[in-house]
Write an enzyme that holds these catalytic residues in place. Sequence first.
Site, PDB file in Angstrom:
ATOM      1  N   PHE A   1       2.152   0.277 -23.263  1.00 50.51           N
ATOM      2  CA  PHE A   1       2.308   1.657 -23.715  1.00 50.51           C
ATOM      3  C   PHE A   1       1.432   2.516 -22.776  1.00 50.51           C
ATOM      4  O   PHE A   1       1.525   2.331 -21.568  1.00 50.51           O
ATOM      5  CB  PHE A   1       2.003   1.760 -25.212  1.00 50.51           C
ATOM      6  CG  PHE A   1       3.200   1.299 -26.034  1.00 50.51           C
ATOM      7  CD1 PHE A   1       3.934   2.191 -26.796  1.00 50.51           C
ATOM      8  CD2 PHE A   1       3.638  -0.026 -25.980  1.00 50.51           C
ATOM      9  CE1 PHE A   1       5.058   1.787 -27.498  1.00 50.51           C
ATOM     10  CE2 PHE A   1       4.765  -0.446 -26.672  1.00 50.51           C
ATOM     11  CZ  PHE A   1       5.473   0.463 -27.440  1.00 50.51           C
TER      12      PHE A   1
ATOM     13  N   TYR B   1       3.143  20.386 -23.716  1.00 53.12           N
ATOM     14  CA  TYR B   1       4.601  20.507 -23.802  1.00 53.12           C
ATOM     15  C   TYR B   1       5.069  20.367 -25.248  1.00 53.12           C
ATOM     16  O   TYR B   1       5.337  19.275 -25.720  1.00 53.12           O
ATOM     17  CB  TYR B   1       5.264  19.450 -22.923  1.00 53.12           C
ATOM     18  CG  TYR B   1       4.997  19.646 -21.447  1.00 53.12           C
ATOM     19  CD1 TYR B   1       5.724  20.566 -20.710  1.00 53.12           C
ATOM     20  CD2 TYR B   1       3.981  18.927 -20.805  1.00 53.12           C
ATOM     21  CE1 TYR B   1       5.462  20.762 -19.357  1.00 53.12           C
ATOM     22  CE2 TYR B   1       3.719  19.114 -19.460  1.00 53.12           C
ATOM     23  CZ  TYR B   1       4.463  20.040 -18.739  1.00 53.12           C
ATOM     24  OH  TYR B   1       4.192  20.237 -17.412  1.00 53.12           O
TER      25      TYR B   1
ATOM     26  N   LEU C   1       0.811  -1.222   0.000  1.00 51.35           N
ATOM     27  CA  LEU C   1       0.000   0.000   0.000  1.00 51.35           C
ATOM     28  C   LEU C   1       0.848   1.278   0.000  1.00 51.35           C
ATOM     29  O   LEU C   1       0.362   2.348   0.372  1.00 51.35           O
ATOM     30  CB  LEU C   1      -0.986   0.013   1.180  1.00 51.35           C
ATOM     31  CG  LEU C   1      -1.969  -1.170   1.240  1.00 51.35           C
ATOM     32  CD1 LEU C   1      -2.929  -1.006   2.420  1.00 51.35           C
ATOM     33  CD2 LEU C   1      -2.752  -1.316  -0.060  1.00 51.35           C
ATOM     34  N   SER C   2       2.101   1.177  -0.439  1.00 49.54           N
ATOM     35  CA  SER C   2       2.935   2.384  -0.519  1.00 49.54           C
ATOM     36  C   SER C   2       2.466   3.289  -1.652  1.00 49.54           C
ATOM     37  O   SER C   2       2.555   4.515  -1.556  1.00 49.54           O
ATOM     38  CB  SER C   2       4.410   2.011  -0.713  1.00 49.54           C
ATOM     39  OG  SER C   2       4.591   1.242  -1.896  1.00 49.54           O
TER      40      SER C   2
ATOM     41  N   ASN D   1      13.690  -1.642  -5.016  1.00 50.51           N
ATOM     42  CA  ASN D   1      12.345  -2.215  -5.055  1.00 50.51           C
ATOM     43  C   ASN D   1      12.094  -3.018  -6.320  1.00 50.51           C
ATOM     44  O   ASN D   1      11.715  -4.194  -6.258  1.00 50.51           O
ATOM     45  CB  ASN D   1      11.305  -1.097  -4.943  1.00 50.51           C
ATOM     46  CG  ASN D   1       9.889  -1.647  -4.869  1.00 50.51           C
ATOM     47  OD1 ASN D   1       9.477  -2.200  -3.856  1.00 50.51           O
ATOM     48  ND2 ASN D   1       9.140  -1.527  -5.959  1.00 50.51           N
TER      49      ASN D   1
ATOM     50  N   TYR E   1      13.939   4.104 -14.046  1.00 52.82           N
ATOM     51  CA  TYR E   1      12.705   3.304 -14.065  1.00 52.82           C
ATOM     52  C   TYR E   1      12.729   2.320 -15.228  1.00 52.82           C
ATOM     53  O   TYR E   1      12.566   1.108 -15.044  1.00 52.82           O
ATOM     54  CB  TYR E   1      11.475   4.214 -14.165  1.00 52.82           C
ATOM     55  CG  TYR E   1      10.232   3.461 -14.576  1.00 52.82           C
ATOM     56  CD1 TYR E   1       9.715   2.455 -13.766  1.00 52.82           C
ATOM     57  CD2 TYR E   1       9.585   3.738 -15.778  1.00 52.82           C
ATOM     58  CE1 TYR E   1       8.577   1.740 -14.148  1.00 52.82           C
ATOM     59  CE2 TYR E   1       8.455   3.038 -16.165  1.00 52.82           C
ATOM     60  CZ  TYR E   1       7.959   2.034 -15.350  1.00 52.82           C
ATOM     61  OH  TYR E   1       6.852   1.325 -15.748  1.00 52.82           O
TER      62      TYR E   1
ATOM     63  N   HIS F   1      -0.233  11.099 -15.661  1.00 58.38           N
ATOM     64  CA  HIS F   1      -0.751  10.614 -16.937  1.00 58.38           C
ATOM     65  C   HIS F   1      -1.719  11.625 -17.548  1.00 58.38           C
ATOM     66  O   HIS F   1      -2.521  12.247 -16.848  1.00 58.38           O
ATOM     67  CB  HIS F   1      -1.434   9.264 -16.751  1.00 58.38           C
ATOM     68  CG  HIS F   1      -0.473   8.194 -16.340  1.00 58.38           C
ATOM     69  ND1 HIS F   1      -0.870   7.001 -15.793  1.00 58.38           N
ATOM     70  CD2 HIS F   1       0.877   8.136 -16.403  1.00 58.38           C
ATOM     71  CE1 HIS F   1       0.205   6.252 -15.524  1.00 58.38           C
ATOM     72  NE2 HIS F   1       1.265   6.926 -15.896  1.00 58.38           N
ATOM     73  N   LEU F   2      -1.660  11.750 -18.859  1.00 59.75           N
ATOM     74  CA  LEU F   2      -2.352  12.837 -19.542  1.00 59.75           C
ATOM     75  C   LEU F   2      -3.871  12.802 -19.367  1.00 59.75           C
ATOM     76  O   LEU F   2      -4.479  13.817 -19.014  1.00 59.75           O
ATOM     77  CB  LEU F   2      -1.992  12.828 -21.038  1.00 59.75           C
ATOM     78  CG  LEU F   2      -2.665  13.922 -21.880  1.00 59.75           C
ATOM     79  CD1 LEU F   2      -2.248  15.303 -21.404  1.00 59.75           C
ATOM     80  CD2 LEU F   2      -2.351  13.732 -23.365  1.00 59.75           C
TER      81      LEU F   2
END
Length: 323
Positions: A168, A205, A36-37, A91, A140, A186-187
């Site tokens: 994607f 952007y 639950l982090s 992690n 990442y 996220h867009l």
Amino acid sequence: MSQHKYLVTGGAGYVGGVVAAHLLEAGHEVTVLDDLSTGFREGVPAGAAFIEGRVQDAARWLDASYDGVLHFAAFSQVGESVADPEKYWTNNVGGTMALLAAMRDAGVAKLVFSSTAATYGEPLSTPITEAAPTAPTSPYGASKLAVDHMISGESTAHGLAAVSLRYFNVAGAYGAHGERHDPESHLIPLVLQVAQGRRESIAVYGDDYPTPDGTCVRDYIHVADLAEAHLLALDAAEPGHHLICNLGNGNGFSVREVVETVRKVTGHPVPETPAPRRAGDPAVLVASARTAREKLGWNPSRADLADIVADAWAFARREERDA
């Protein structure tokens, strides 16, 4: 499909929760393991057993009664990974190493891994196939690629049946399961926040890319289509083999198309704020999902952007009412 028992790591998150719900609907027994982090207790679907714990400690709960593992437990913020790379190696890579060891010890020999298009970095050409060079531009993406390499070695050495699914842009919602990221990056949910009045405008952007309207083009896939691919991957996984599949619609939508679709679906104005290009933002990122179609028999059925946005909007409004 006969009933099986699966461990879903990270099943309190957005994608993990939707996949866990699909597994339950297919008649399987599901245990969610999540610390639950970044996930939410309410993201665990009704009917799933829940263990609040770390993937690094999976050996405490994983035993031979499980038929497979679906692994979503990872940090996934690109910017954070650049600022705090050790968090991602510890992690995403360390956690998966511990999980693979727990699976080996318990004799659980089937794995579906939540990978990412970030493993490719900036593509040389599109649509992107699995044969494209992997050159991640963030810790990442590098951590997910490292895990893919680990899984390949595990399959060769120990007979693991594994499928990595490289997503994607995942979007939309599935009933009570939708995006609750904090911070949100996220867009589609960001544009919906503007429609809700929670954000004044959406930053665009760059508007001078070599695309039809000058804004970046991305491949959006409905989270329910994505979930269905995971169930197909469980069936397709073969002992001693590691299959890697891209998951996307194969169609791109520009930032401006997303904003205009949100305006139409919600009926709300969405002001735009011009902003400079962001470093490392390719003009076009679109998947070739041919491997997933051929090897998994996957056929996404929710490819319409308006439908994806409408499902995400319904979830956002439900969250607003329940707040």
